[in-house]
Design a protein around this motif. Structure first.
Motif, PDB file in Angstrom:
ATOM      1  N   ALA A  90       0.817  -1.225   0.000  1.00 21.19           N
ATOM      2  CA  ALA A  90       0.000   0.000   0.000  1.00 21.19           C
ATOM      3  C   ALA A  90       0.851   1.276   0.000  1.00 21.19           C
ATOM      4  N   GLY A  91       2.153   1.129  -0.145  1.00 21.43           N
ATOM      5  CA  GLY A  91       3.008   2.288  -0.377  1.00 21.43           C
ATOM      6  C   GLY A  91       3.423   3.067   0.861  1.00 21.43           C
ATOM      7  N   GLY A  92       3.270   2.479   2.031  1.00 19.10           N
ATOM      8  CA  GLY A  92       3.522   3.199   3.281  1.00 19.10           C
ATOM      9  C   GLY A  92       4.857   3.931   3.338  1.00 19.10           C
ATOM     10  N   TYR A  93       5.933   3.261   2.913  1.00 22.86           N
ATOM     11  CA  TYR A  93       7.259   3.872   3.101  1.00 22.86           C
ATOM     12  C   TYR A  93       7.404   5.179   2.305  1.00 22.86           C
ATOM     13  N   GLY A  94       6.821   5.208   1.130  1.00 23.90           N
ATOM     14  CA  GLY A  94       6.880   6.443   0.331  1.00 23.90           C
ATOM     15  C   GLY A  94       6.130   7.581   1.011  1.00 23.90           C
ATOM     16  N   PHE A  95       4.931   7.268   1.543  1.00 24.61           N
ATOM     17  CA  PHE A  95       4.153   8.318   2.229  1.00 24.61           C
ATOM     18  C   PHE A  95       4.909   8.836   3.453  1.00 24.61           C
ATOM     19  N   TRP A  96       5.542   7.918   4.192  1.00 23.73           N
ATOM     20  CA  TRP A  96       6.255   8.350   5.400  1.00 23.73           C
ATOM     21  C   TRP A  96       7.501   9.164   5.048  1.00 23.73           C
ATOM     22  N   ARG A  98       7.734  11.065   2.453  1.00 24.29           N
ATOM     23  CA  ARG A  98       7.239  12.395   2.058  1.00 24.29           C
ATOM     24  C   ARG A  98       7.074  13.295   3.288  1.00 24.29           C
ATOM     25  N   GLU A  99       6.776  12.687   4.440  1.00 24.95           N
ATOM     26  CA  GLU A  99       6.681  13.489   5.680  1.00 24.95           C
ATOM     27  C   GLU A  99       8.035  14.111   6.021  1.00 24.95           C
ATOM     28  N   ARG A 100       9.117  13.528   5.524  1.00 27.77           N
ATOM     29  CA  ARG A 100      10.466  14.064   5.752  1.00 27.77           C
ATOM     30  C   ARG A 100      10.970  14.815   4.517  1.00 27.77           C
ATOM     31  N   GLY A 101      10.057  15.101   3.590  1.00 22.93           N
ATOM     32  CA  GLY A 101      10.409  15.983   2.473  1.00 22.93           C
ATOM     33  C   GLY A 101      10.868  15.288   1.213  1.00 22.93           C
ATOM     34  N   LEU A 102      10.782  13.960   1.131  1.00 27.14           N
ATOM     35  CA  LEU A 102      11.249  13.217  -0.054  1.00 27.14           C
ATOM     36  C   LEU A 102      10.924  13.954  -1.357  1.00 27.14           C
ATOM     37  N   THR A 126      -4.593  12.997   4.505  1.00 26.14           N
ATOM     38  CA  THR A 126      -4.319  14.394   4.860  1.00 26.14           C
ATOM     39  C   THR A 126      -3.338  14.466   6.029  1.00 26.14           C
ATOM     40  N   SER A 127      -2.889  13.312   6.525  1.00 22.94           N
ATOM     41  CA  SER A 127      -1.920  13.295   7.632  1.00 22.94           C
ATOM     42  C   SER A 127      -0.510  13.608   7.168  1.00 22.94           C
ATOM     43  N   GLY A 128      -0.298  13.704   5.875  1.00 22.15           N
ATOM     44  CA  GLY A 128       1.027  14.010   5.340  1.00 22.15           C
ATOM     45  C   GLY A 128       0.886  14.243   3.846  1.00 22.15           C
ATOM     46  N   PRO A 129       1.941  14.774   3.203  1.00 15.83           N
ATOM     47  CA  PRO A 129       1.857  15.048   1.768  1.00 15.83           C
ATOM     48  C   PRO A 129       1.771  13.760   0.954  1.00 15.83           C
TER      49      PRO A 129
END
Ligand SMILES: C[S@@+](CC[C@H](N)C(=O)[O-])C[C@H]1O[C@@H](n2cnc3c(N)ncnc32)[C@H](O)[C@@H]1O
Length: 270
Positions: A90-96, A98-102, A126-129
């Motif tokens: 489900a792509g979790g690592y990418g979303f997380w 992005r929270e650090r600006g990826l 909406t909890s992160g970009p």
């Protein structure tokens, strides 16, 4: 900050969609109230991490542990970094990240079921970009067909032991990786480290491979040597542990092309 501005469905509607897209493996926070790691019962009641109501698939909340590792290696964030997530689910690592600006991330998985989940998260989180991420359906062995530019960080988690030829598969991803390769895999427990043992698996189960044949490494040494051969000279073992007293274990190794790159990450160079 997010893509989820055009229309904002109610939590009730989002919960319904989370349920329709189940089973989920990754718990990803959608908004203040909803996490995909919630199994929602017929009566609307939210049941968290109850595996027997999740088609036997483990629901894991891995964000905090992952970001702790990322913060250790990249204390200033990952704004100038790109990312590849192999078998992204489900792509979790990418979303997380992005929270650090990826800067940009791409995730692929062989199953539409999981990519639909990633796309749901991308649309409604909406909890992160959620911009600057792409998700595609692809077999690892078709990675060259995606014509990707090399990335800085690659996640290769939960995929090695679902492959009929894991060395070829991992090398496809390693060759696309400029700096940091994260390998997390099941291993056979209780055998001498340095070998691989074959297994047969379903081609249909949502969490399995699609080729039938699989290989389990017997320990971290065989994996570290393989990563070094692929150009990642500096390999750090984060953990190697037995699972539930069974003949199965789990290993995580981070590998870098540059000496010192992983110095701040807890673990042991091997
Ligand atoms: C054990 S799950 C791991 C998911 C995720 N990487 C994680 O660590 O939570 C295995 C995933 O690999 C995917 N998969 C299996 N074989 C694949 C292949 N040949 N190419 C791409 N994805 C594959 C499955 O669909 C499933 O999402």
């Amino acid at each position: 900050m997010t893509d989820a501005t055009a229309e904002t469905p109610s939590n009730e509607e989002l919960a319904k969609q989370i349920k329709e897209l189940s089973p989920w493996h990754m718990g990803i926070q959608i908004n203040d109230d909803l996490n995909t790691g919630m199994v929602i019962a017929e009566n609307g009641e939210i049941i968290v991490r109850e595996d027997d109501k999740n088609d036997g698939i483990s629901l894991l909340q891995l964000r905090n542990g992952f970001l702790k590792q990322i913060d250790a290696v990249y204390p200033d964030g990952v704004e100038d970094k790109t990312f590849l997530d192999c078998a992204c689910n489900a792509g979790g690592y990418g979303f997380w990240l992005r929270e650090r600006g990826l800067k940009h991330g791409i995730g692929f998985d062989v199953r539409e079921h999981w990519i639909k989940q990633a796309q749901f998260v991308q649309k409604h989180r909406t909890s992160g970009p959620t911009d600057q991420l792409e998700f595609k359906i692809s077999d690892l062995y078709d990675l060259p067909k995606l014509n990707l530019a090399p990335v800085d960080i690659t996640m290769f988690k939960g995929i090695f032991y679902h492959l009929p030829d894991p060395i070829t598969g991992m090398k496809l991803a390693a060759d696309l990786t400029k700096e940091h390769f994260i390998l997390n895999t099941s291993i056979v427990w209780g055998e001498e480290d340095g070998y691989m043992k074959y297994g047969i698996e379903s081609r249909e189960l949502l969490m399995s491979g699609v080729h039938g044949l699989r290989w389990f490494p017997t320990g971290p040494k065989v994996l570290a040597q393989t990563l070094k051969w692929m150009g990642f000279e500096h390999t750090k073992l984060l953990f190697c542990m037995q699972i539930d007293k069974a003949n199965e274990g789990r290993v995580e190794i981070h590998a870098a092309r540059t000496k010192g790159f992983l110095d701040n990450l807890p673990g042991e160079y091997i």
